[in-house]
Enzyme design. Structure first.
Site, PDB file in Angstrom:
ATOM      1  N   PHE A 126      74.755   5.241   6.841  1.00  0.00           N
ATOM      2  CA  PHE A 126      74.605   6.558   6.812  1.00  0.00           C
ATOM      3  C   PHE A 126      74.410   7.010   5.253  1.00  0.00           C
ATOM      4  CE2 PHE A 126      75.526  11.376   6.730  1.00  0.00           C
ATOM      5  CZ  PHE A 126      74.523  11.789   7.609  1.00  0.00           C
ATOM      6  N   ASP A 205      83.247   4.186   9.057  1.00  0.00           N
ATOM      7  CA  ASP A 205      82.778   5.575   9.307  1.00  0.00           C
ATOM      8  C   ASP A 205      82.668   5.837  10.657  1.00  0.00           C
ATOM      9  OD1 ASP A 205      81.390   7.923   9.469  1.00  0.00           O
ATOM     10  OD2 ASP A 205      80.507   7.433   7.400  1.00  0.00           O
ATOM     11  N   TYR A 230      82.816  17.580  14.312  1.00  0.00           N
ATOM     12  CA  TYR A 230      81.587  18.441  14.661  1.00  0.00           C
ATOM     13  C   TYR A 230      80.619  17.612  15.940  1.00  0.00           C
ATOM     14  CZ  TYR A 230      79.171  16.744  10.357  1.00  0.00           C
ATOM     15  OH  TYR A 230      78.686  16.436   9.421  1.00  0.00           O
ATOM     16  N   LYS A 231      80.495  16.466  15.797  1.00  0.00           N
ATOM     17  CA  LYS A 231      79.666  15.727  16.609  1.00  0.00           C
ATOM     18  C   LYS A 231      80.017  15.565  18.328  1.00  0.00           C
ATOM     19  CE  LYS A 231      77.517  13.645  12.616  1.00  0.00           C
ATOM     20  NZ  LYS A 231      77.502  12.730  11.733  1.00  0.00           N
ATOM     21  N   ARG A 384      66.154  10.846  18.566  1.00  0.00           N
ATOM     22  CA  ARG A 384      67.215  10.492  18.988  1.00  0.00           C
ATOM     23  C   ARG A 384      67.736  11.256  19.980  1.00  0.00           C
ATOM     24  NH1 ARG A 384      71.665  10.314  14.373  1.00  0.00           N
ATOM     25  NH2 ARG A 384      71.269  12.706  14.747  1.00  0.00           N
TER      26      ARG A 384
END
Ligand SMILES: *Cc1c(COP(=O)(O)O)cnc(C)c1O
Length: 424
Positions: A126, A205, A230-231, A384
């Protein structure tokens, strides 16, 4: 022949987790949300939960709530999260952002490995993680260099390439456990074992893994990790992140940000910093109570559903999705851009199409009477699809494939421009 739609109906009927959909708020019951890997849905309990925190704890009880509710909230949440990721409560800290926590742990690991000069990651990681490493080299570790192991297809990585790049000069290996674009998932235990043969700490991560795939940090000998809430954990926009430092590493890792909340006795107001024990020393300033409090309802749902059951459903959903994609979408120009084998995938699927950006817009803003579907887009041409087994169904995915088919066959995407908004 049984249609995909009939199959989906039957699979939904047998789904033991189907009821969890009602534990989330649905403003538009027709909307199909396939972006839970970027921002999880709002748990139905969160609004009234927050009303209590805001009106009663803050509004009525004022500063007394620090003692009654807030001071130990980070630890309480850390204990719940630890159980979900296979760690012990005092190995986890919740607070700050993933990027900030990544900085703390990468800095600490590089200090600990002084003398070794190579920082190793892959080209599937990322961007924020690259930037943080570039910044660490530029501002604090000018002798170090960043090395990227290359995935040949941009989708998967083989352990041999990783093994070839590790050596006695490697100070740190850092990887996304589930990569954000292709969804490739590393075998954490194998990579940790491999790195340990060179005495290299691995900083994982877990942003796309926590709440998406079963994690066993202790069992798999993980040393360092960070991740988002938050995902897949449905903690709300920008909710505080977490970090993990194994018991064995805690003596060796020092938070570079010495703030009063990481002090062993902050309310002694001593002039000299005394690092708090365990991961408590990774706190810096006053915790963000409102956004922290909002994490709890989502964690309670995960706890109730159970990670193993969730992942079993996620896998069944992604395998079904893949089958439909192969039959219906690959012949009309879509490319499967995630690993072929479900053992190598997290809980999202990427599809590539030259018109990917406009196709994703057409999914989001269909003609009247057609269900909107929300995926997200990652350049140059990846759409995605996040699969969140708490609230996504087999029929959701079936409807999505049908829409993709019709958008391309009818060239519906031509009605959209390529102007990007701030967040895609
Ligand atoms: C989402 C994500 C982040 C986000 O970091 P923030 O500091 O919360 O903005 C970091 N790493 C990965 C792999 C991600 O997927």
């Amino acid at each position: 022949m049984v249609s995909f739609f009939q199959q989906a109906k039957a699979l939904d009927r047998d789904d033991v987790l189907a009821g969890f959909r009602n534990d989330f708020y649905h403003a538009d019951d027709h909307l199909i949300y396939l972006d839970g890997n970027s921002l999880g849905r709002l748990p139905a309990a969160t609004a009234s939960w927050m009303e209590d925190v805001i009106k009663n704890q803050w509004g009525r009880d004022l500063i007394q709530s620090w003692n009654n509710h807030w001071f130990h909230l980070p630890q309480r949440l850390a204990a719940k999260l630890a159980a979900l990721i296979g760690a012990q409560a005092d190995e986890v800290f919740i607070g700050d952002s993933t990027s900030i926590n990544f900085y703390k742990l990468a800095f600490a690991a590089l200090k600990h490995q002084a003398g070794k000069k190579n920082i190793l990651t892959d080209n599937l990681n990322f961007p924020s993680d690259y930037y943080l490493l570039q910044g660490l080299i530029s501002e604090s570790f000018p002798q170090h260099r960043l090395m990227l192991v290359q995935s040949a297809d941009g989708i998967v990585m083989d352990n041999e390439s990783l093994a070839k790049s590790l050596d006695a000069q490697t100070a740190l290996l850092t990887l996304s456990h589930v990569t954000f674009k292709s969804s490739f998932m590393y075998d954490m235990a194998k990579v940790n074992a491999l790195a340990q043969t060179y005495d290299v700490p691995v900083l994982w991560d877990l942003s796309h893994a926590a709440g998406a795939v079963p994690l066993h940090l202790n069992r798999d000998q993980a040393q360092l990790a960070v991740g988002c809430t938050y995902k897949y954990l449905n903690g709300g926009p920008g909710s505080p992140a977490f970090l993990y430092v194994s018991k064995a590493m805690q003596q060796k890792m020092v938070n570079p940000n010495w703030g009063w909340m990481g002090h062993s006795q902050p309310f002694e107001f001593d002039f000299n910093y005394q690092k708090a024990a365990n991961t408590a020393g990774f706190a810096v300033g006053t915790p963000h109570i409102l956004s922290l409090a909002a994490i709890e309802p989502g964690l309670l749902l995960m706890e109730k559903a159970g990670m193993e059951r969730l992942f079993a459903k996620s896998r069944a959903l992604s395998v079904f999705f893949q089958e439909m994609i192969q039959q219906k979408l690959e012949p009309i120009g879509f490319k499967f851009a995630s690993p072929n084998h479900p053992d190598q995938r997290g809980s999202h699927i990427s599809l590539r199409h030259p018109e990917g950006f406009r196709i994703s817009k057409a999914l989001i803003q269909p003609e009247k009477g057609v269900k909107p579907i929300i995926p997200d887009f990652r350049p140059p041409d990846n759409i995605r699809f996040g699969i969140a087994p708490l609230y996504n169904s087999f029929t959701d995915l079936c409807a999505c494939v049908e829409r993709l088919e019709s958008i391309v066959l009818n060239k519906e995407y031509e009605a959209f421009n390529t102007i990007k908004e701030a967040v895609t």
